[in-house]
Design a protein around this motif. Structure first.
Motif, PDB file in Angstrom:
ATOM      1  N   THR A 101       0.821  -1.205   0.000  1.00  0.00           N
ATOM      2  CA  THR A 101       0.000   0.000   0.000  1.00  0.00           C
ATOM      3  C   THR A 101       0.855   1.254   0.000  1.00  0.00           C
ATOM      4  O   THR A 101       2.050   1.235   0.304  1.00  0.00           O
ATOM      5  CB  THR A 101      -0.900   0.044   1.239  1.00  0.00           C
ATOM      6  OG1 THR A 101      -0.088   0.218   2.414  1.00  0.00           O
ATOM      7  CG2 THR A 101      -1.719  -1.233   1.383  1.00  0.00           C
ATOM      8  N   LEU A 102       0.203   2.362  -0.309  1.00  0.00           N
ATOM      9  CA  LEU A 102       0.872   3.661  -0.213  1.00  0.00           C
ATOM     10  C   LEU A 102       1.293   3.931   1.226  1.00  0.00           C
ATOM     11  O   LEU A 102       2.358   4.505   1.475  1.00  0.00           O
ATOM     12  CB  LEU A 102      -0.073   4.753  -0.718  1.00  0.00           C
ATOM     13  CG  LEU A 102       0.416   6.203  -0.617  1.00  0.00           C
ATOM     14  CD1 LEU A 102       1.727   6.405  -1.371  1.00  0.00           C
ATOM     15  CD2 LEU A 102      -0.664   7.160  -1.140  1.00  0.00           C
ATOM     16  N   ALA A 103       0.474   3.489   2.182  1.00  0.00           N
ATOM     17  CA  ALA A 103       0.822   3.689   3.596  1.00  0.00           C
ATOM     18  C   ALA A 103       2.112   2.960   3.949  1.00  0.00           C
ATOM     19  O   ALA A 103       2.991   3.520   4.625  1.00  0.00           O
ATOM     20  CB  ALA A 103      -0.321   3.204   4.488  1.00  0.00           C
ATOM     21  N   SER A 104       2.256   1.704   3.499  1.00  0.00           N
ATOM     22  CA  SER A 104       3.477   0.954   3.814  1.00  0.00           C
ATOM     23  C   SER A 104       4.680   1.545   3.100  1.00  0.00           C
ATOM     24  O   SER A 104       5.802   1.539   3.633  1.00  0.00           O
ATOM     25  CB  SER A 104       3.306  -0.525   3.451  1.00  0.00           C
ATOM     26  OG  SER A 104       3.107  -0.694   2.055  1.00  0.00           O
ATOM     27  N   LEU A 105       4.479   2.097   1.901  1.00  0.00           N
ATOM     28  CA  LEU A 105       5.583   2.733   1.179  1.00  0.00           C
ATOM     29  C   LEU A 105       6.094   3.944   1.957  1.00  0.00           C
ATOM     30  O   LEU A 105       7.309   4.109   2.165  1.00  0.00           O
ATOM     31  CB  LEU A 105       5.133   3.164  -0.212  1.00  0.00           C
ATOM     32  CG  LEU A 105       6.169   3.964  -1.022  1.00  0.00           C
ATOM     33  CD1 LEU A 105       7.328   3.072  -1.432  1.00  0.00           C
ATOM     34  CD2 LEU A 105       5.535   4.609  -2.249  1.00  0.00           C
ATOM     35  N   LEU A 106       5.188   4.807   2.402  1.00  0.00           N
ATOM     36  CA  LEU A 106       5.595   6.008   3.130  1.00  0.00           C
ATOM     37  C   LEU A 106       6.287   5.636   4.435  1.00  0.00           C
ATOM     38  O   LEU A 106       7.254   6.293   4.847  1.00  0.00           O
ATOM     39  CB  LEU A 106       4.377   6.892   3.409  1.00  0.00           C
ATOM     40  CG  LEU A 106       3.663   7.458   2.169  1.00  0.00           C
ATOM     41  CD1 LEU A 106       2.416   8.234   2.577  1.00  0.00           C
ATOM     42  CD2 LEU A 106       4.597   8.348   1.358  1.00  0.00           C
ATOM     43  N   GLU A 107       5.804   4.577   5.077  1.00  0.00           N
ATOM     44  CA  GLU A 107       6.428   4.137   6.326  1.00  0.00           C
ATOM     45  C   GLU A 107       7.840   3.631   6.089  1.00  0.00           C
ATOM     46  O   GLU A 107       8.768   3.948   6.845  1.00  0.00           O
ATOM     47  CB  GLU A 107       5.573   3.050   6.979  1.00  0.00           C
ATOM     48  CG  GLU A 107       6.133   2.553   8.304  1.00  0.00           C
ATOM     49  CD  GLU A 107       5.251   1.500   8.957  1.00  0.00           C
ATOM     50  OE1 GLU A 107       5.710   0.874   9.931  1.00  0.00           O
ATOM     51  OE2 GLU A 107       4.111   1.292   8.489  1.00  0.00           O
ATOM     52  N   VAL A 187      -9.035  10.526  10.444  1.00  0.00           N
ATOM     53  CA  VAL A 187      -8.236  11.700  10.090  1.00  0.00           C
ATOM     54  C   VAL A 187      -8.409  12.090   8.627  1.00  0.00           C
ATOM     55  O   VAL A 187      -7.993  13.184   8.234  1.00  0.00           O
ATOM     56  CB  VAL A 187      -6.743  11.473  10.413  1.00  0.00           C
ATOM     57  CG1 VAL A 187      -6.550  11.255  11.902  1.00  0.00           C
ATOM     58  CG2 VAL A 187      -6.170  10.310   9.623  1.00  0.00           C
ATOM     59  N   PHE A 188      -9.018  11.229   7.817  1.00  0.00           N
ATOM     60  CA  PHE A 188      -9.282  11.552   6.414  1.00  0.00           C
ATOM     61  C   PHE A 188     -10.766  11.875   6.177  1.00  0.00           C
ATOM     62  O   PHE A 188     -11.193  12.005   5.040  1.00  0.00           O
ATOM     63  CB  PHE A 188      -8.856  10.380   5.516  1.00  0.00           C
ATOM     64  CG  PHE A 188      -7.389  10.069   5.601  1.00  0.00           C
ATOM     65  CD1 PHE A 188      -6.474  10.785   4.842  1.00  0.00           C
ATOM     66  CD2 PHE A 188      -6.915   9.096   6.466  1.00  0.00           C
ATOM     67  CE1 PHE A 188      -5.112  10.521   4.934  1.00  0.00           C
ATOM     68  CE2 PHE A 188      -5.558   8.828   6.571  1.00  0.00           C
ATOM     69  CZ  PHE A 188      -4.655   9.546   5.802  1.00  0.00           C
ATOM     70  N   THR A 189     -11.513  12.001   7.275  1.00  0.00           N
ATOM     71  CA  THR A 189     -12.955  12.236   7.203  1.00  0.00           C
ATOM     72  C   THR A 189     -13.265  13.723   7.272  1.00  0.00           C
ATOM     73  O   THR A 189     -12.757  14.423   8.148  1.00  0.00           O
ATOM     74  CB  THR A 189     -13.671  11.506   8.356  1.00  0.00           C
ATOM     75  OG1 THR A 189     -13.402  10.109   8.273  1.00  0.00           O
ATOM     76  CG2 THR A 189     -15.163  11.740   8.309  1.00  0.00           C
ATOM     77  N   PRO A 190     -14.110  14.260   6.373  1.00  0.00           N
ATOM     78  CA  PRO A 190     -14.435  15.687   6.389  1.00  0.00           C
ATOM     79  C   PRO A 190     -15.260  16.058   7.615  1.00  0.00           C
ATOM     80  O   PRO A 190     -15.990  15.217   8.159  1.00  0.00           O
ATOM     81  CB  PRO A 190     -15.237  15.890   5.104  1.00  0.00           C
ATOM     82  CG  PRO A 190     -15.813  14.550   4.796  1.00  0.00           C
ATOM     83  CD  PRO A 190     -14.789  13.555   5.268  1.00  0.00           C
ATOM     84  N   PRO A 191     -15.162  17.303   8.068  1.00  0.00           N
ATOM     85  CA  PRO A 191     -15.842  17.703   9.315  1.00  0.00           C
ATOM     86  C   PRO A 191     -17.348  17.545   9.252  1.00  0.00           C
ATOM     87  O   PRO A 191     -17.979  17.217  10.261  1.00  0.00           O
ATOM     88  CB  PRO A 191     -15.427  19.168   9.482  1.00  0.00           C
ATOM     89  CG  PRO A 191     -14.966  19.619   8.143  1.00  0.00           C
ATOM     90  CD  PRO A 191     -14.380  18.411   7.490  1.00  0.00           C
ATOM     91  N   THR A 218       4.612  14.914   2.575  1.00  0.00           N
ATOM     92  CA  THR A 218       5.371  15.034   3.822  1.00  0.00           C
ATOM     93  C   THR A 218       5.919  13.695   4.296  1.00  0.00           C
ATOM     94  O   THR A 218       6.863  13.655   5.094  1.00  0.00           O
ATOM     95  CB  THR A 218       4.496  15.619   4.953  1.00  0.00           C
ATOM     96  OG1 THR A 218       3.402  14.728   5.212  1.00  0.00           O
ATOM     97  CG2 THR A 218       3.967  16.999   4.564  1.00  0.00           C
ATOM     98  N   GLY A 219       5.307  12.597   3.837  1.00  0.00           N
ATOM     99  CA  GLY A 219       5.696  11.278   4.323  1.00  0.00           C
ATOM    100  C   GLY A 219       5.234  11.017   5.734  1.00  0.00           C
ATOM    101  O   GLY A 219       5.706  10.085   6.395  1.00  0.00           O
ATOM    102  N   LYS A 220       4.272  11.798   6.219  1.00  0.00           N
ATOM    103  CA  LYS A 220       3.830  11.697   7.607  1.00  0.00           C
ATOM    104  C   LYS A 220       2.353  11.335   7.698  1.00  0.00           C
ATOM    105  O   LYS A 220       1.604  11.469   6.741  1.00  0.00           O
ATOM    106  CB  LYS A 220       4.071  13.024   8.340  1.00  0.00           C
ATOM    107  CG  LYS A 220       5.529  13.448   8.395  1.00  0.00           C
ATOM    108  CD  LYS A 220       5.686  14.770   9.111  1.00  0.00           C
ATOM    109  CE  LYS A 220       7.150  15.196   9.177  1.00  0.00           C
ATOM    110  NZ  LYS A 220       7.321  16.496   9.871  1.00  0.00           N
ATOM    111  N   LYS A 221       1.953  10.887   8.894  1.00  0.00           N
ATOM    112  CA  LYS A 221       0.551  10.631   9.176  1.00  0.00           C
ATOM    113  C   LYS A 221      -0.079  11.906   9.724  1.00  0.00           C
ATOM    114  O   LYS A 221       0.502  12.566  10.596  1.00  0.00           O
ATOM    115  CB  LYS A 221       0.405   9.501  10.200  1.00  0.00           C
ATOM    116  CG  LYS A 221       0.932   8.165   9.726  1.00  0.00           C
ATOM    117  CD  LYS A 221       0.774   7.113  10.804  1.00  0.00           C
ATOM    118  CE  LYS A 221       1.312   5.757  10.337  1.00  0.00           C
ATOM    119  NZ  LYS A 221       1.181   4.718  11.391  1.00  0.00           N
ATOM    120  N   PRO A 222      -1.252  12.292   9.232  1.00  0.00           N
ATOM    121  CA  PRO A 222      -1.896  13.507   9.745  1.00  0.00           C
ATOM    122  C   PRO A 222      -2.297  13.363  11.206  1.00  0.00           C
ATOM    123  O   PRO A 222      -2.745  12.300  11.635  1.00  0.00           O
ATOM    124  CB  PRO A 222      -3.130  13.661   8.840  1.00  0.00           C
ATOM    125  CG  PRO A 222      -3.368  12.300   8.270  1.00  0.00           C
ATOM    126  CD  PRO A 222      -2.030  11.644   8.170  1.00  0.00           C
TER     127      PRO A 222
END
Length: 430
Positions: A101-107, A187-191, A218-222
């Motif tokens: 996944t993109l998440a594992s790549l950034l990690e 964290v990816f959910t709109p208000p 950024t390579g970071k988690k929001p």
């Protein structure tokens, strides 16, 4: 835009072989298996749900999305995976994406990808989402995040799990507790979606896209480390990830993309751009030189492939291995002449039980890595605990009952997810 509808296949144990578990989460488990008739590997996402009609409906909907930037869905599985202690279960069968996944790549990169690749990822995500939104009727994703973006052998992005979010999240919410999967989605959910009466529309996905490309750049988690209750409170008030963490001077076009992400996560859904508008921006920053993209991809693949060779530095060993090397304490760049034995890994896990319970933060990631070594009921108990310390105390019960093999696997998971902590504990050994 319309798409030719395909019928989802029904696949059973008679056509699948060479099973192996490749992932696990609050939704269920993911397996890779060889489809005997097709003669290539597929992925099977097994869901913890008994709603067969809903699962089939979602699979049928997903087969409509035939795009280069959307994960191909082959059909629905029903059967009992080898080695599973569960009764007959069901899941979605898709193409297998071995780059994860993109998440594992950034990690694994511990930062953003090279800019040519980062820009291409932003473009491909927008292309995939634009395709879904322009179908007739449109498909909403509703759970766009890095862990739902899969990568092929060339690190091209494909959207996954659109539509399935309704199935998996309904199961997750049934427990009444907040899991890490839910927090990752939050964290990816709109208000506006925090309102219980909210019904998702296209602007939901556009908000998520803005947060996702912030993570890519950024390579970071929001909101890393923030409590879910604080995210619930502050996001509707206007808090967003800090854009000053993206250095505009690093590449041409970054300023335009930062402006785009700010438009995407605007508090007012009506002010957010469409994905067609997003593509006008992303298309302008993707390098026209294909060579630049190929070099960026080769650079990342080289790093990923090099990490697949197991190695352990001296800071990860205990006293018996230190005697072999005639060294004490951590020494950068020195490699072990032989790996730790299963017995040595288990002894390390036993000796450092108290410190590990207090300091390990990636408990769910480690639990998922252990796969079927952790019973589904135990996995649910771990998820239900509110603190990492309580989660790990429950996991240690599995380590004790599982013996040397499970403890060694736990040690290996620590090497992947908690390398600094493992090095610190090992360096204290005399």
């Amino acid at each position: 835009m319309s798409s030719v509808s395909r019928q989802a296949e029904k696949l059973g144990d008679d056509v699948l072989q060479d099973w192996k578990q490749i992932g696990r989460g609050g939704f269920g488990a993911v397996y890779c298996a060889r489809q005997k008739d097709w003669r290539f590997d597929v992925a099977i996402k097994m869901l913890y749900t008994n709603d067969s009609d809903q699962l089939w409906k979602e699979a049928q909907a997903m087969t409509r999305a035939c795009s280069p930037f959307v994960l191909r869905v082959y059909g629905v599985y029903r059967g009992i995976p080898p080695g599973s202690s569960r009764h007959e279960c069901e899941g979605i069968v898709t193409e297998y994406m071995k780059r994860g996944t993109l998440a594992s790549l950034l990690e694994r990169l511990a930062g953003p990808p090279p800019w040519p690749l980062a820009f291409r990822l932003a473009q491909q995500l927008a292309l995939g989402m634009n395709f879904l939104h322009t179908l007739s009727p449109p498909l909403l994703h509703r759970d766009l995040k890095p862990s739902n973006v899969l990568l092929d052998d060339h690190l091209d992005a494909k959207l996954a799990d659109f539509g399935l979010s309704r199935v998996s999240n309904s199961h997750l919410n049934s427990s009444g507790t907040t899991t890490e999967d839910q927090a990752g989605t939050l964290v990816f959910t709109p208000p506006e979606a925090f309102d219980l009466s909210y019904k998702p529309v296209r602007s939901y996905d556009i908000y998520s896209y803005g947060i996702v490309i912030w993570s890519v750049f950024t390579g970071k988690k929001p909101y890393s480390g923030a409590m879910t209750s604080l995210v619930h409170l502050r996001v509707p008030l206007g808090d967003r990830p800090p854009t000053d963490e993206v250095d505009h001077s690093q590449a041409d076009g970054l300023s335009d993309l930062v402006t785009l992400m700010e438009r995407c996560w605007d508090r007012d859904p009506d002010k957010r751009p469409s994905f067609g508008d997003c593509l006008e921006v992303t298309a302008g920053v993707v390098p026209p030189d294909e060579g630049a993209i190929r070099r960026a991809v080769d650079q990342v693949l080289s790093k990923l492939d090099s990490e697949m060779v197991p190695s352990c530095d001296i800071a990860h060993c205990h006293s018996t291995m230190k005697e072999d090397l005639h060294k004490k304490g951590p020494v950068d760049g020195v490699k072990l002449t032989k790996p730790l034995s299963i017995e040595e890994k288990a002894k390390f896990v036993d000796n450092h039980r108290a410190n590990l319970i207090q300091k390990v933060s990636m408990v769910m990631a480690i639990t998922e890595r252990l796969g079927e070594m952790v019973h589904p009921e135990t996995y649910s108990n771990i998820q239900a605990k509110k603190t990492n310390q309580d989660k790990l105390r429950v996991l240690y019960s599995t380590l004790q009952s599982g013996g040397l093999r499970v403890k060694a696997a736990f040690y290996d998971a620590l090497e992947t997810h908690e390398p600094d902590l493992l090095a610190d504990l090992a360096s204290r050994l005399g």
